[in-house]
Every structure is written in structure tokens, then in C-alpha cells.
Scaffold this active site. Structure first.
Site, short mmCIF file in Angstrom:
data_model
loop_
_atom_site.label_atom_id
_atom_site.label_comp_id
_atom_site.label_asym_id
_atom_site.label_seq_id
_atom_site.Cartn_x
_atom_site.Cartn_y
_atom_site.Cartn_z
N VAL A 124 0.82 -1.21 0.00
CA VAL A 124 0.00 0.00 0.00
C VAL A 124 0.86 1.25 0.00
CG1 VAL A 124 -0.16 0.15 2.53
CG2 VAL A 124 -2.04 1.03 1.12
N LYS A 125 2.10 1.16 0.48
CA LYS A 125 2.97 2.33 0.59
C LYS A 125 3.48 2.82 -0.76
CE LYS A 125 2.93 2.59 5.13
NZ LYS A 125 2.44 3.75 5.86
#
Length: 432
Positions: A124-125
Site C-alpha cells: 500500500v505504501k
């Protein structure tokens, strides 16, 4: 003497135009390595301070509203087209109905997994790595050839390193020792220099990854984009992740469960979801050892294991010993605390029953979701979504490895039993 030498070398390097790439990155790496091994000396370096992290404040709120550009393109990835770069493969991640796991765990509500490990860099980063760099470019703060320095638990580092490699920046990552070798190797392959710091160092200690980043930025004339204060962090989720969740569920969602690290994911998603889905409740998961959960008393002690504030935990990438500025706790309705053992066991259950190759923090998030569902008697007709932040790729030598698990006190016999025997997970980890 070592610091004086390194500072002289630094001043010499600064005489040239750093941003134009006319100096060798290896020169800066040499200085960074020396500084890591040299205690901070204000008489030599001047004043260096850690940022003031205070939770959601007026400055980040202002940037959050000022920098909004609107939702991402809808309709999924344009597979019929040839992408220009891996950055075009950030976002538009799939959602999976986890009916097999629900059956094994004897859960009656519908559970959905938002699979963020389908991002190009594996987590997700990637979303915030791309967004923070692009916001800094638009503002004129950075330009091609500059040195970017970031304190991270790994996944933000990978996202930034991927974007930096594609866009032409040079990366230095400051990373606590507990983070996996797979993360280190991935960032190195993307061209970054990795500087390791003690796991036990408090966030504002002189030997912490955050403090070292501040020192390096000053001496190397570099830029810390700072995921803990950068409005681009929650914005990436407010305008991206949450919009996808709304589209994928048709706005029919009762609970959204996410783990809390910097807090950018849970905050950005929560703010958008609450705007678009009336009545939705946001559940945040925080490991014992961290202080993010509210009220503060929740952080004191695990009744089951005794773990509490300051306890070193093995799950990576979530929880902190300070309150990042990008977390707005007002957007969170419920908090759930988790222990390492139940988190790693739930991760194995996710992989075994759904074939989702998730990382350790995903196990914690699902463990928290399961505990919340059972304790609050969320039954048939309700829909719960869980965000899975990263993939098993980063943990093949840790919680994916039976030998590592046993060596660190996790019984594979018991974990395998939770995977094979209905009801045993709840019994073993005392889930009501």
C-alpha cells in the site's frame, strides 16, 4: 575526529551543484555511513532536531485540503494499454470475497480483502511514495538528481525507491534493524543506500532512524519527505484507495478494518469513506507495544500475554512509540489491539484458506478484524472489508519460515492446528 573528517568532506562536496548529479552518490554514501557510526555532536554539526509529531494538526489539515486534486480514474487498470512505467501500476488493486476463511473461522458476516500487495512495489505504501514525490516536484522542493532520505520500516522505503529509480533521484533509507532482509535487498536493488539503526531506539533518540535522517538531510543537503507529517500520505488514500473501495463495494460497506502505522492509510480512507458511505464504522488495529490506540489505557497490557507499552514486537510496519502527525484519531470509531502470536497464526490462516500471499501486518489486521467481529457479534447481512497492506515476499525469512517462527517462540504445531481445525484459533487466542 571521524565526524570532523566527514564534515570537511561534506563541505567540499557541497561546492558543486548536487542536484545536477555531477558528484558521485558513493561520496555521499561514505559520509552517511560515517555519520551513522558517529555520535551526534552539536558543537560540530550544529542543532539538529527531530520533527514535532503531535497527531493531526492545523498544518497538515491545511495541506490536506489545499493539495486535493480529485479522485483517481475509475474503472480499473487499462490492461489494453501499454504502461509508461511501473508507476502506472500503483493503485487499482483488487478486492476478494473471503468466503473460505469466513467458513473456517465460523464467521457469518461477509468479509472482503482489499489486496494492496498487487501494487507494483508490493504494498500500500507505493501509493504514498509516488504521491509524496510528485507533490514535492510540483512545489519545486525537489528536482531530478536530488538526494532523498527517509526513515521507514521498509514498505514506504520500497515505494519511494521505486519512484526514485524511475524518476532519477538518489535514495538513502534509514531502517531499524528488526526489519526483514527481503526489504533491504529490494531497496538496494532499486539503487538505495540502507543505513540500519537500533530497533530498541525510541523514535526521538539520538540513534533512531528518524533522528539520523534529520542529521543526514542537513549534512548532505538532502530532503526528508517525511511520511509521518506529509499530507501526501493521507491524500493518496483519500483520493485513491478509498475511492476504489467505494467503487468496488458499490458503497455497501458496514465496517472497514485497517492497521495503523503512520496513520495515513486509516485516516485518508476513513475521511473519504465517511463522506460517501453514511453509517460506516472504521476499525483500527494496533499491536501491543505501540501507543496509537485510544483510549490510552488500551495500550497498557495484553491480558493474555502481558505485552504492553515498550514491549518489542515482531510484526513489522505498524504501531509506533509516538503519534504521527498524519493520523486523525477522530476519524476512527473503534480500536483493537493484537499480539504477535495471533497475528502470525492468522496470517498463516489467510494464506492457507484464501491463497492470499500476505505479509505479517496483514495477519495482525485480520486477527483484529476477527476479534472485533466476534466480540461485537457482527453477523449475517453485514459486510466487513479488511485492508491487506503488503505481501509475503518481504517476510520469507521471518514469519513465512517455520524455523524462524520456532526460534522466536511461536509453536508451528499450534499454528498449524489453527489452520486445520475449526474453532481452535478462537480457543487458543481467547477470542470470545
Amino acid at each position: 575526529m571521524a565526524m570532523t573528517t566527514s564534515l570537511r568532506a561534506t563541505r567540499s562536496l557541497r561546492t558543486g551543484p548536487v542536484a545536477c548529479g555531477l558528484r558521485r552518490f558513493s561520496d555521499y554514501i561514505e559520509i552517511a555511513r560515517k555519520m551513522k557510526d558517529t555520535p551526534y555532536n552539536p558543537a560540530v554539526e550544529g542543532e539538529v532536531k527531530c520533527p514535532d509529531y503531535v497527531g493531526w494538526d492545523a498544518a497538515v489539515d491545511s495541506d490536506f485540503h489545499k493539495l486535493q486534486t480529485g479522485p483517481w480514474k475509475k474503472g480499473g487498470r487499462p490492461y489494453e494499454q501499454i504502461c509508461d512505467s511501473a508507476l502506472d501500476l500503483v493503485g487499482f488493486t483488487p478486492m476478494v470475497r473471503m468466503s473460505r476463511l469466513a467458513k473456517h473461522l465460523e464467521v457469518d458476516c461477509e468479509i472482503l480483502g482489499k489486496c494492496e500487495f498487487f501494487n507494483a512495489g508490493g504494498s500500500v505504501k507505493d501509493r504514498i511514495g509516488k504521491r509524496m514525490i510528485e507533490e514535492a516536484e510540483k512545489s519545486g522542493r525537489i528536482k531530478k538528481g536530488d538526494i532523498l532520505i527517509e526513515p521507514t520500516s521498509g514498505n514506504t522505503g520500497i515505494g519511494l525507491c521505486m519512484a526514485a529509480a524511475i524518476k532519477g533521484y538518489r535514495m538513502i533509507i534509514c531502517l531499524p534493524m528488526k526489519m526483514s532482509g527481503e526489504k533491504v535487498n529490494t531497496m538496494k536493488t532499486l539503487g538505495a543506500e540502507i543505513i540500519r539503526t537500533p530497533t530498541e531506539a525510541a523514535w526521538n533518540a539520538l540513534d533512531s532512524h528518524i533522528y539520523l535522517s534529520a542529521r543526514l538531510a542537513k549534512e548532505l543537503n538532502g530532503h526528508v519527505l517525511d511520511q509521518y507529517k506529509n499530507a501526501g500520505n493521507p491524500l493518496a488514500h483519500y483520493e485513491g484507495t478509498a475511492e476504489e473501495i467505494i467503487e468496488q463495494t458499490g458503497g455497501k460497506l458496514d465496517y472497514m478494518v485497517m492497521s495503523a502505522g503512520t496513520g495515513g492509510t486509516v485516516t485518508g480512507c476513513a475521511l473519504k469513506l465517511k463522506e460517501k458511505i453514511p453509517g460506516i464504522k472504521i476499525v483500527a488495529v494496533d499491536p501491543y507495544g505501540s501507543i496509537l490506540a485510544a483510549p490510552d489505557s488500551m495500550n497498557d497490557k495484553s491480558v493474555r500475554t502481558g505485552a504492553g507499552v515498550g514491549t518489542q514486537y515482531q510484526v513489522e510496519g505498524i504501531g509506533y512509540d509516538f503519534i504521527p502527525t498524519v493520523i486523525d484519531k477522530r476519524a476512527i470509531d473503534y480500536w483493537v489491539k493484537t499480539d504477535d502470536d495471533e497475528s502470525f497464526a492468522m496470517g498463516r490462516n489467510l494464506i492457507r484458506h484464501e491463497g492470499l500471499l500476505i505479509g505479517g501486518s496483514c495477519g495482525a489486521t485480520m486477527a483484529g478484524a476477527f476479534r472485533f467481529i466476534k466480540e461485537n457479534k457482527i453477523g449475517a447481512g453485514k459486510r466487513v472489508a479488511i485492508l491487506f497492506a503488503d505481501s509475503s515476499r518481504n517476510y520469507m525469512s521471518k514469519n513465512m519460515d517455520d524455523s524462524w517462527m520456532e526460534a522466536n517462540g511461536f509453536s508451528m504445531k499450534e499454528i498449524n492446528r489453527t489452520c486445520n481445525e475449526k474453532g481452535y484459533y478462537a480457543k487458543l487466542y481467547k477470542v470470545a
